[in-house]
Write a protein that holds these residues in place. Sequence first.
Motif, short mmCIF file in Angstrom:
data_model
loop_
_atom_site.label_atom_id
_atom_site.label_comp_id
_atom_site.label_asym_id
_atom_site.label_seq_id
_atom_site.Cartn_x
_atom_site.Cartn_y
_atom_site.Cartn_z
N ASN A 259 -16.50 3.83 -31.22
CA ASN A 259 -16.44 4.59 -32.46
C ASN A 259 -15.49 5.78 -32.34
O ASN A 259 -15.71 6.69 -31.55
N SER B 259 -22.44 -2.16 -36.04
CA SER B 259 -21.03 -2.28 -35.70
C SER B 259 -20.82 -3.61 -35.00
O SER B 259 -21.77 -4.36 -34.76
N TYR C 250 -21.61 3.77 -37.96
CA TYR C 250 -21.44 3.05 -36.70
C TYR C 250 -22.79 2.78 -36.03
O TYR C 250 -23.02 1.69 -35.51
N THR C 251 -23.67 3.78 -36.04
CA THR C 251 -24.98 3.63 -35.38
C THR C 251 -25.88 2.64 -36.10
O THR C 251 -26.75 2.02 -35.48
N LYS C 252 -25.68 2.46 -37.41
CA LYS C 252 -26.48 1.49 -38.16
C LYS C 252 -26.07 0.06 -37.82
O LYS C 252 -26.92 -0.81 -37.63
N GLU D 268 -19.81 8.22 -37.66
CA GLU D 268 -20.79 7.86 -36.63
C GLU D 268 -22.10 7.34 -37.24
O GLU D 268 -22.74 6.44 -36.69
N SER D 269 -22.49 7.89 -38.39
CA SER D 269 -23.73 7.47 -39.04
C SER D 269 -23.69 5.99 -39.42
O SER D 269 -24.69 5.27 -39.31
#
Length: 218
Positions: free
Chosen positions: A90, A84, A80-82, A77-78
Amino acid sequence: MNTTKSVSKRYVFLAAILIVLAGGLVLLPKYQKHEGIEPEELLSKAISPERYISTDILADKLVNQDPSFILIDVREESEYTKYSLPNAINIPLKKLLDEESIPYLNQAQYNVILFSNDNFYADQAWVLCNRLGYKNLKVLKGGINNWYKTIINPPVPTEDMTSLDYELYNTRKAASMFFGVVYPEQFKVDKPIEVKKVAPKKVITVQKKKKKPAEGGC
């Protein structure tokens, strides 16, 4: 000599596929109830290049708002949030077999495109989903890294390249602009149009004639 190298490369490729298969299947024991496809069929699918989708094809689908696919980002997730891909869902690899993930992955209506930074984790996700008998699965070839190299920052062709290379570059450049990339030439200001200054019209005032005194008198 060339034949030996070719055979060697093939064995390396097969070894890599087996490593991916092994890595993916490690997560399966607690889901013994899912029988899925036979290992031989799985290996045959894994070797086929048809399981990959290129960044160019995916970019074209996104630009044209093709509704026939679902993007699944299997990174943490870390990451993905930066960054995608647009509208990606996700589902980290470790959560791939969770109950709530199944409706997104076990699709009959949509194609499912799996991706990670490169191919490795997406390949493992592909193996797991295939082992469970899921259909319509693809892996984004080269993942996010290749997306950056080809679509977000496409290499400028050199003078010795063909017209097809230039055409591909222009297509990729247009796609990158669609995804928000701004090029320096977009800031170039055209030469301003010269406006000729027109001298103001001279206003001639008309003076009133003085009245002549009346002649005669008392």
